[in-house]
Every structure is written in structure tokens, then in C-alpha cells.
Design an enzyme around this catalytic site. Structure first.
Site, PDB file in Angstrom:
ATOM      1  N   CYS A   1     -12.784   3.339   2.471  1.00 56.19           N
ATOM      2  CA  CYS A   1     -10.812   4.571   2.584  1.00 56.19           C
ATOM      3  C   CYS A   1     -11.036   5.617   1.496  1.00 56.19           C
ATOM      4  O   CYS A   1     -11.407   5.444   0.404  1.00 56.19           O
ATOM      5  CB  CYS A   1      -9.598   3.913   2.326  1.00 56.19           C
TER       6      CYS A   1
ATOM      7  N   CYS B   1     -11.632   4.211  16.641  1.00 56.26           N
ATOM      8  CA  CYS B   1     -11.670   5.494  17.100  1.00 56.26           C
ATOM      9  C   CYS B   1     -11.624   5.893  14.919  1.00 56.26           C
ATOM     10  O   CYS B   1      -9.863   5.924  15.089  1.00 56.26           O
ATOM     11  CB  CYS B   1     -11.530   6.035  17.916  1.00 56.26           C
TER      12      CYS B   1
ATOM     13  N   CYS C   1      -5.177   2.076   6.486  1.00 56.53           N
ATOM     14  CA  CYS C   1      -6.000   1.512   5.391  1.00 56.53           C
ATOM     15  C   CYS C   1      -4.368   0.807   4.655  1.00 56.53           C
ATOM     16  O   CYS C   1      -3.028   1.436   4.514  1.00 56.53           O
ATOM     17  CB  CYS C   1      -6.144   2.865   4.356  1.00 56.53           C
TER      18      CYS C   1
ATOM     19  N   CYS D   1      -3.081   1.644   1.141  1.00 60.32           N
ATOM     20  CA  CYS D   1      -2.481   2.497   0.285  1.00 60.32           C
ATOM     21  C   CYS D   1      -1.939   2.940   1.845  1.00 60.32           C
ATOM     22  O   CYS D   1      -1.050   4.170   1.926  1.00 60.32           O
ATOM     23  CB  CYS D   1      -3.586   3.961   0.170  1.00 60.32           C
TER      24      CYS D   1
ATOM     25  N   CYS E   1      -8.581   5.817  -1.321  1.00 58.51           N
ATOM     26  CA  CYS E   1      -8.362   4.461  -2.150  1.00 58.51           C
ATOM     27  C   CYS E   1      -9.617   3.655  -2.721  1.00 58.51           C
ATOM     28  O   CYS E   1      -9.587   2.969  -3.294  1.00 58.51           O
ATOM     29  CB  CYS E   1      -6.435   3.368  -1.419  1.00 58.51           C
TER      30      CYS E   1
END
Length: 133
Positions: free
Chosen positions: A49, A121, A98, A101, A52
């Protein structure tokens, strides 16, 4: 439609992320197809991510979908992502976030390859890449 959080949290995200990262990760935007840095990326390693640093996808699960966005058939760990129904833009889709976060990553579709049949995607700007050592 913005990600739910406090004004202070959003100010922290605005300071940490670039303007375009903020638009995609926190305001659920999308980068144009075939423009992101990872759509045609083939190095071995892990995608995490961009907000984070949580581990999200392994390059071993990346495949060419022809969509113009990085596509994966499975996350590193199901516990690191969250799926949510998305009815925006007159479509019925499944948004991928995610879990750590709550940042927007992209969408998942049921038209991917075996073994899962899924296509995650994902916006390149939502990811950072850590090469295999």
C-alpha cells in the site's frame, strides 16, 4: 465519495501523500488506463500500500489483463484487504481497500485466471513496489 475518517486524519493524509495519491487513495479516484507505473511492470517482488506500507500483492500473482491497470489474481493475504460493494458511476462493482488504512486500491472482478478466477484491478498510484532481494 470520500473515505470516512476525521478531519485531522485527512489532513495527515494530505501532508503524507501527493495530490494525485490523495485523490485516488482517499477520495476513491482512478488513474487513466495505461498510464500508471506498474501496469506493464514485470520485476519480481511485492506490491504494498502506497499510503501505509501494508503488503498487498506478490508479483507471482500479477498477470496481463489488457485492462491498462496492474492486475493480480490473489492478494498476499486476504486479511490485508477489504472488499466493499461500490454502486458509483451507474455500475455494480466490488471495491478493494487496504484493510489497515482503509485506502482505496481499485476493484475486484470475477473474470480473472485460475486458480482464483479473480482479477484485482489496482491503481498503480495506490501501490509501492519492493523488489525481491
Amino acid at each position: 465519495m470520500k473515505t470516512k475518517s476525521t478531519d485531522q486524519d485527512e489532513e495527515n493524509w494530505r501532508q503524507k501523500l501527493t495530490k494525485e495519491q490523495y485523490r485516488v487513495l482517499r477520495e476513491k479516484g482512478t488513474e487513466p488506463a495505461f498510464t500508471g507505473k506498474y501496469w506493464n511492470h514485470h520485476d519480481k517482488g511485492f506490491y504494498k500500500c502506497a499510503a501505509c506500507g501494508a503488503p498487498l500483492f506478490d508479483s507471482e500473482t500479477k498477470f496481463e489483463s489488457g485492462s491498462g491497470w496492474p492486475s493480480f489474481y490473489a492478494p498476499v493475504d486476504e486479511e490485508n484487504i477489504e472488499s466493499k460493494k461500490d454502486l458509483s458511476h451507474g455500475m455494480i462493482r466490488t471495491e478493494v481497500l487496504c484493510k489497515k488504512c482503509k485506502s482505496h486500491l481499485g476493484h475486484v472482478f470475477k473474470d480473472g485466471p485460475k486458480p482464483t478466477g479473480l482479477r484485482y484491478c489496482i491503481n498503480s498510484i495506490s501501490l509501492d513496489f519492493k523488489p525481491e532481494n
